[in-house]
Scaffold this motif. Structure first.
Motif, mmCIF file in Angstrom:
data_model
loop_
_atom_site.group_PDB
_atom_site.id
_atom_site.type_symbol
_atom_site.label_atom_id
_atom_site.label_comp_id
_atom_site.label_asym_id
_atom_site.label_seq_id
_atom_site.Cartn_x
_atom_site.Cartn_y
_atom_site.Cartn_z
ATOM 1 N N GLY A 118 5.838 6.045 5.482
ATOM 2 C CA GLY A 118 4.874 6.580 6.421
ATOM 3 C C GLY A 118 4.636 8.071 6.261
ATOM 4 N N SER A 119 5.334 8.697 5.321
ATOM 5 C CA SER A 119 5.152 10.136 5.098
ATOM 6 C C SER A 119 3.852 10.380 4.340
ATOM 7 C CB SER A 119 6.334 10.713 4.326
ATOM 8 O OG SER A 119 6.314 10.245 2.992
ATOM 9 N N TYR A 120 3.407 11.631 4.351
ATOM 10 C CA TYR A 120 2.183 11.968 3.637
ATOM 11 C C TYR A 120 2.363 11.869 2.129
ATOM 12 C CZ TYR A 120 0.208 13.500 8.074
ATOM 13 O OH TYR A 120 -0.275 13.521 9.369
ATOM 14 N N SER A 121 3.574 12.086 1.642
ATOM 15 C CA SER A 121 3.826 11.911 0.210
ATOM 16 C C SER A 121 3.640 10.454 -0.193
ATOM 17 C CB SER A 121 5.243 12.375 -0.144
ATOM 18 O OG SER A 121 5.367 13.777 -0.032
ATOM 19 N N GLU A 122 4.038 9.548 0.661
ATOM 20 C CA GLU A 122 3.813 8.136 0.369
ATOM 21 C C GLU A 122 2.328 7.817 0.427
ATOM 22 O OE1 GLU A 122 5.903 3.910 1.480
ATOM 23 O OE2 GLU A 122 5.177 5.120 3.156
ATOM 24 N N ASP A 123 1.595 8.447 1.347
ATOM 25 C CA ASP A 123 0.139 8.277 1.392
ATOM 26 C C ASP A 123 -0.491 8.708 0.078
ATOM 27 O OD1 ASP A 123 0.270 7.313 3.953
ATOM 28 O OD2 ASP A 123 -0.357 9.172 4.919
ATOM 29 N N ALA A 124 0.006 9.812 -0.481
ATOM 30 C CA ALA A 124 -0.517 10.305 -1.764
ATOM 31 C C ALA A 124 -0.223 9.309 -2.885
ATOM 32 C CB ALA A 124 0.091 11.662 -2.081
ATOM 33 N N ALA A 125 0.987 8.729 -2.879
ATOM 34 C CA ALA A 125 1.340 7.734 -3.897
ATOM 35 C C ALA A 125 0.432 6.517 -3.809
ATOM 36 C CB ALA A 125 2.804 7.333 -3.739
ATOM 37 N N LEU A 126 0.150 6.073 -2.581
ATOM 38 C CA LEU A 126 -0.703 4.908 -2.387
ATOM 39 C C LEU A 126 -2.161 5.211 -2.709
ATOM 40 C CD1 LEU A 126 0.900 3.557 0.910
ATOM 41 C CD2 LEU A 126 1.044 2.531 -1.368
ATOM 42 N N LYS A 127 -2.569 6.458 -2.566
ATOM 43 C CA LYS A 127 -3.922 6.826 -2.961
ATOM 44 C C LYS A 127 -4.068 6.772 -4.478
ATOM 45 C CE LYS A 127 -7.410 10.481 -2.816
ATOM 46 N NZ LYS A 127 -7.724 11.888 -2.477
ATOM 47 N N ALA A 128 -3.050 7.250 -5.187
ATOM 48 C CA ALA A 128 -3.090 7.238 -6.649
ATOM 49 C C ALA A 128 -2.915 5.835 -7.211
ATOM 50 C CB ALA A 128 -2.015 8.163 -7.203
ATOM 51 N N TYR A 129 -2.028 5.037 -6.611
ATOM 52 C CA TYR A 129 -1.740 3.681 -7.084
ATOM 53 C C TYR A 129 -1.715 2.747 -5.866
ATOM 54 C CZ TYR A 129 -0.195 6.349 -11.130
ATOM 55 O OH TYR A 129 -0.133 7.224 -12.184
ATOM 56 N N PRO A 130 -2.871 2.229 -5.459
ATOM 57 C CA PRO A 130 -2.970 1.467 -4.201
ATOM 58 C C PRO A 130 -2.027 0.273 -4.089
ATOM 59 C CG PRO A 130 -5.145 2.010 -5.044
ATOM 60 C CD PRO A 130 -4.177 2.394 -6.113
ATOM 61 N N LYS A 131 -1.633 -0.326 -5.208
ATOM 62 C CA LYS A 131 -0.789 -1.520 -5.151
ATOM 63 C C LYS A 131 0.636 -1.255 -5.643
ATOM 64 C CE LYS A 131 -4.687 -4.671 -5.825
ATOM 65 N NZ LYS A 131 -5.248 -5.771 -6.653
ATOM 66 N N CYS A 132 1.035 0.010 -5.634
ATOM 67 C CA CYS A 132 2.355 0.348 -6.159
ATOM 68 C C CYS A 132 3.464 -0.021 -5.180
ATOM 69 C CB CYS A 132 2.418 1.839 -6.481
ATOM 70 S SG CYS A 132 2.466 2.908 -5.020
ATOM 71 N N GLU A 133 4.679 -0.003 -5.696
ATOM 72 C CA GLU A 133 5.875 -0.150 -4.860
ATOM 73 C C GLU A 133 6.473 1.238 -4.682
ATOM 74 O OE1 GLU A 133 10.379 -2.084 -5.048
ATOM 75 O OE2 GLU A 133 8.850 -2.693 -6.514
ATOM 76 N N THR A 134 6.565 1.700 -3.448
ATOM 77 C CA THR A 134 7.052 3.059 -3.200
ATOM 78 C C THR A 134 8.571 3.073 -3.030
ATOM 79 O OG1 THR A 134 6.599 2.786 -0.837
ATOM 80 C CG2 THR A 134 4.892 3.831 -2.173
ATOM 81 N N VAL A 135 9.183 4.182 -3.475
ATOM 82 C CA VAL A 135 10.639 4.334 -3.436
ATOM 83 C C VAL A 135 10.967 5.610 -2.659
ATOM 84 C CG1 VAL A 135 12.755 4.532 -4.792
ATOM 85 C CG2 VAL A 135 10.806 3.219 -5.697
#
Length: 395
Positions: A118-135
């Motif tokens: 839910g952090s903004y860094s995770e938002d950035a990751a999902l913007k770059a790779y919408p279907k990625c798995e975040t760590v």
């Protein structure tokens, strides 16, 4: 009787036979007018089988020849179809255009970031790779090490904010580690005031969040007259309030954090500057292939000897070739923060020894960029290319 005609032969790969070894098939017409097939599987013993073909005892060879031709054509067609199937299943060689133009939706990419879900860094990751798995990781360096240890494919790190400026810690990490910049993400912040269900803004005694988020929403928080408490992560603050059922505390975080931790949104867009943007870098173990079919940016770091006009000369190598600089950042060297007049114990400190970080708008595939860096290398004491990557043009 002697062998009269060979019909066809073919070799099947193990892919055709499942777990069976390779097969060699041979068909012919024997003297009794039968079609015989001899098959050998790898090193196993062979066997043969014959199928009778009607023949006319009076020596009518035309009918027999027609049947032979039909068997030949059918066997040849079977072999041809099987070979076509085998060839079509083989992978095609990749070209440079395949590597650079293939759409990457991130469906198999693991992206590490600092913070809670839910952090903004995770938002950035999902913007770059919408279907990625975040760590999620506890620290920026943990996110980088996750990539170095192959626990993640890429890492997303914030590098600068339009209101708060550069994040110096991450500039230092770029030099300390050997990952390459392969992309950038610009994220427009939408700061929200969150609280537990049933809690209203006037009930709040304190608001918890990252220091940058608190300072960016100064106007609203001042009106509320609440105390401000710093936490290392906006989503971590949301998780802390939700898990501890703090009804006197609010949070400045994203709308997605409210959804994840079951908080209500009391106000949206509470940032003082509605155009606040944070720029993130995407780091990977390997660099990408520079291209010229779209705008590219190159990031470098270098050091210079002391002397009049040395920095001017360094910047001039880009101006002489019409290369636009988008970022200049200087950082003192951690191992040699001070340079002295001489090497004796009585030498006095004179000035800091700096590293210069520069972003410029050009691809390393362009001759002008290569020439500029070659020119810079003539008087730079140290030069390293941090990455060449496509520019982010959409907020």
């Amino acid at each position: 009787m002697a062998l009269k005609a060979m019909v066809a032969f073919g070799c099947s790969s193990p892919h055709d036979l499942g777990s069976k070894p390779s097969e060699l098939a041979l068909s012919w017409i024997n003297g009794s007018g039968e079609v015989c097939k001899w098959i050998r599987f790898g090193g196993f013993s062979s066997f043969s089988a014959c199928r009778a073909i009607r023949s006319v005892e009076d020596g009518n060879t035309s009918k027999r020849g027609t049947e032979l031709q039909r068997v030949i054509e059918q066997t040849g067609n079977d072999v041809s179809m099987r070979l076509q199937k085998d060839l079509s299943s083989l992978p095609k060689p990749l070209s440079v255009s395949d590597l650079s133009s293939t759409a990457d939706d991130g469906s198999k990419v693991r992206i590490s970031f600092k913070g809670f879900p839910g952090s903004y860094s995770e938002d950035a990751a999902l913007k770059a790779y919408p279907k990625c798995e975040t760590v999620p990781c506890y620290e920026f360096e943990d996110a980088i090490k996750a990539v170095e240890l192959w626990l993640a494919d890429k890492a997303v790190l914030p590098i600068e904010n339009s209101s708060g400026g550069s994040i110096h810690r991450n500039y230092d990490l770029l030099l300390r580690h050997r990952l390459h910049i392969v992309g950038e993400v610009q994220l427009a912040f939408n700061l929200c005031l969150l609280a537990l269900p049933g809690v209203r803004a006037e009930h709040l005694k304190r608001v918890i969040s990252h220091p940058q988020a608190l300072s960016s929403s100064d106007i609203l928080l001042s009106k509320l007259g609440v105390a401000r408490e710093n936490m290392d992560d906006t989503a971590g603050a949301a998780q802390y309030v939700a898990s501890n059922c703090l009804r006197d505390a609010g949070v400045v975080a994203s709308a997605r954090a409210a959804e994840i931790y079951g908080l209500n949104i009391l106000a949206e867009g509470i940032q003082d500057d509605s155009d606040t943007v944070t720029r993130f870098l995407v780091l990977a173990r390997d660099p990408i292939i520079p291209r010229t079919n779209k705008p590219f940016k190159t990031s470098i770091v270098f050091t210079l000897d002391e002397g009049p006009g040395v920095l001017f000369k360094a910047l001039a190598v880009f101006a002489l070739r019409d290369i636009n600089l988008t970022k200049i950042e200087s950082r003192p060297q951690r191992k040699q923060p001070l340079r002295v007049v001489d090497d004796s114990d009585t030498g006095s400190a004179k000035y800091f020894d700096y590293l210069f970080y520069i972003d410029f708008e050009a691809s390393m595939a362009e001759p002008r960029a290569q020439t500029a860096l070659g020119h810079l290398q003539e008087f730079a004491t140290f030069l390293r290319i941090l990455g060449c990557y496509a520019m982010e043009t959409i907020l």
